[in-house]
Design an enzyme around this catalytic site. Structure first.
Site, PDB file in Angstrom:
ATOM      1  N   CYS A 103       2.694  -0.784   5.173  1.00 23.45           N
ATOM      2  CA  CYS A 103       3.079  -0.098   3.929  1.00 23.45           C
ATOM      3  C   CYS A 103       3.175   1.413   4.174  1.00 23.45           C
ATOM      4  CB  CYS A 103       2.086  -0.453   2.825  1.00 23.45           C
ATOM      5  SG  CYS A 103       2.678  -0.047   1.173  1.00 23.45           S
ATOM      6  N   GLU A 141      -3.542  -7.555   5.641  1.00 19.85           N
ATOM      7  CA  GLU A 141      -5.012  -7.420   5.530  1.00 19.85           C
ATOM      8  C   GLU A 141      -5.545  -7.980   4.219  1.00 19.85           C
ATOM      9  OE1 GLU A 141      -2.876  -5.146   4.930  1.00 19.85           O
ATOM     10  OE2 GLU A 141      -3.602  -3.548   3.619  1.00 19.85           O
ATOM     11  N   HIS A 155       1.346  -6.596   3.120  1.00 18.50           N
ATOM     12  CA  HIS A 155      -0.031  -6.316   3.539  1.00 18.50           C
ATOM     13  C   HIS A 155      -0.755  -7.526   4.117  1.00 18.50           C
ATOM     14  CE1 HIS A 155      -0.610  -2.270   1.678  1.00 18.50           C
ATOM     15  NE2 HIS A 155       0.463  -2.656   1.008  1.00 18.50           N
TER      16      HIS A 155
END
Lengths: 113, 231
Positions: free
Chosen positions: B85, B200, B198
């Site tokens: 990002c 994560e 994302h």
């Protein structure tokens, strides 16, 4: 104390959603004559004393390295701010708030670093 | 296996990224934007967020942070780097990856579970995926539209450097107006990868839409262990 103005615009082929949003709002206020809006950025770099050729050269380099991203933006102008002209013409006075707004992020950036 | 996670002023997902590294068996090492020191890590993650308030352009000021003085040459030398990002935006501003990210074409902030296709599984960060595999991870951004000139786009596609593509909706649209539905790309060497979604946020049961994000972290951990074994 002199100042240099750097104007940066998105390249013509890059979509400008902010300009489109502004363009969409104009007719709602009765401004119907504008077919397109592109939004850019103006930076005002202030120096001690008068603006020299060295200042201008440094401003051009800053414009190409930090102030613009050459992948999506063009530096359309780097020129010395003419204070006397700004005092005389209403059009230039209208630029003043935009300059203040540009100053704000720069201040915050210094604070963070 | 030590993976550095950089914190810039305004980073948001640095702790999630570090947690994901630990969840997948690595050691997360905090790196600070103001230190030109990579602390000898084996790989680096540039996390999501709004570094320097996204002032000027997203990632533009972070690109000149002291830590980047160490990171840019290391990445050019082969150090694995993942930009997520805002981290992807920093990588494009640093010219470690081509193109740029601009405001979403519909001007709204996205926050969705997004389907992606993994197209390149030879990068340091995607070797645990299968080519053509579809994954679902979180996408959340306001300025995620990937743009580049036609020549650059053709080069990226021609060299297999499009790593992830958005699965378009029924109208053929992707969530942010990215050219050619590109969600993530890599450099020529395959050690630097950037993407808007994302991973994560998709590594732990009960949080996020899937566990598909784990592949990013397990890939790099295996990669680094293997290169350490052969070194």
């Amino acid at each position: 104390m002199g100042s240099i103005v750097v104007d940066v615009m998105l390249k013509p082929e890059i979509l400008d959603p902010q300009g489109q949003a502004v363009g969409g709002a104009l007719p709602r206020l009765g401004f119907n004559g504008f077919t397109d809006v592109r939004q850019g950025k103006r930076f005002v770099l202030t120096v001690d004393g008068d603006v020299t050729d060295e200042h201008l050269a440094a401003a051009r380099e800053a414009a190409e390295t930090l102030l613009s991203n050459p992948v999506i933006e063009d530096v359309v102008s780097v020129h010395v701010l003419d204070e006397s002209a700004a005092d005389e013409t209403p059009a230039d006075e209208a630029d003043a708030p935009a300059e203040d707004a540009d100053g704000e992020p720069d201040d915050a950036e210094d604070g963070e670093q | 296996m030590r993976i550095g996670v950089v914190t810039f002023p305004g980073s948001l997902d640095d702790r999630d990224a570090a947690r994901a590294v630990r969840e997948c068996g690595g050691e997360a090492v905090p790196l600070w934007h103001g230190d030109a020191d990579l602390k000898g890590v084996d790989a680096v993650i540039l996390p999501g967020g709004f570094s320097y308030g996204d002032y000027l352009r997203c990632g533009a000021i972070a690109r000149f942070a002291p830590v980047m003085d160490a990171l840019v040459p290391a990445a050019r030398g082969g150090l694995p780097v993942l930009g997520i990002c805002n981290g992807f935006q920093v990588l494009t501003e640093s010219h470690l990856l081509p193109g740029a990210l601009i405001r979403n074409d519909h001007r709204k902030f996205n926050c969705v579970d997004q389907r992606l296709v993994v197209e390149n599984t030879s990068t340091d960060w995607t070797s645990d995926f299968e080519a053509g595999q579809e994954i679902t991870i979180v996408l959340k951004n306001g300025e995620g539209g990937f743009v580049a000139d036609e020549k650059t786009l053709d080069t990226l596609e021609g060299e297999g450097r499009v790593v992830f593509r958005y699965v378009p909706d029924a109208q053929g649209r992707n969530p942010n107006g990215s050219y050619r539905h590109i969600a993530g790309i890599t450099n020529e060497r395959g050690n630097v990868v950037g993407l808007m979604p994302h991973p994560e946020h998709a590594v732990e049961e009960g949080y996020g839409p899937s566990l598909d994000g784990r592949g990013f972290f397990t890939s790099i951990i295996k990669q680094t262990l293997e290169s350490a074994a052969t070194a």
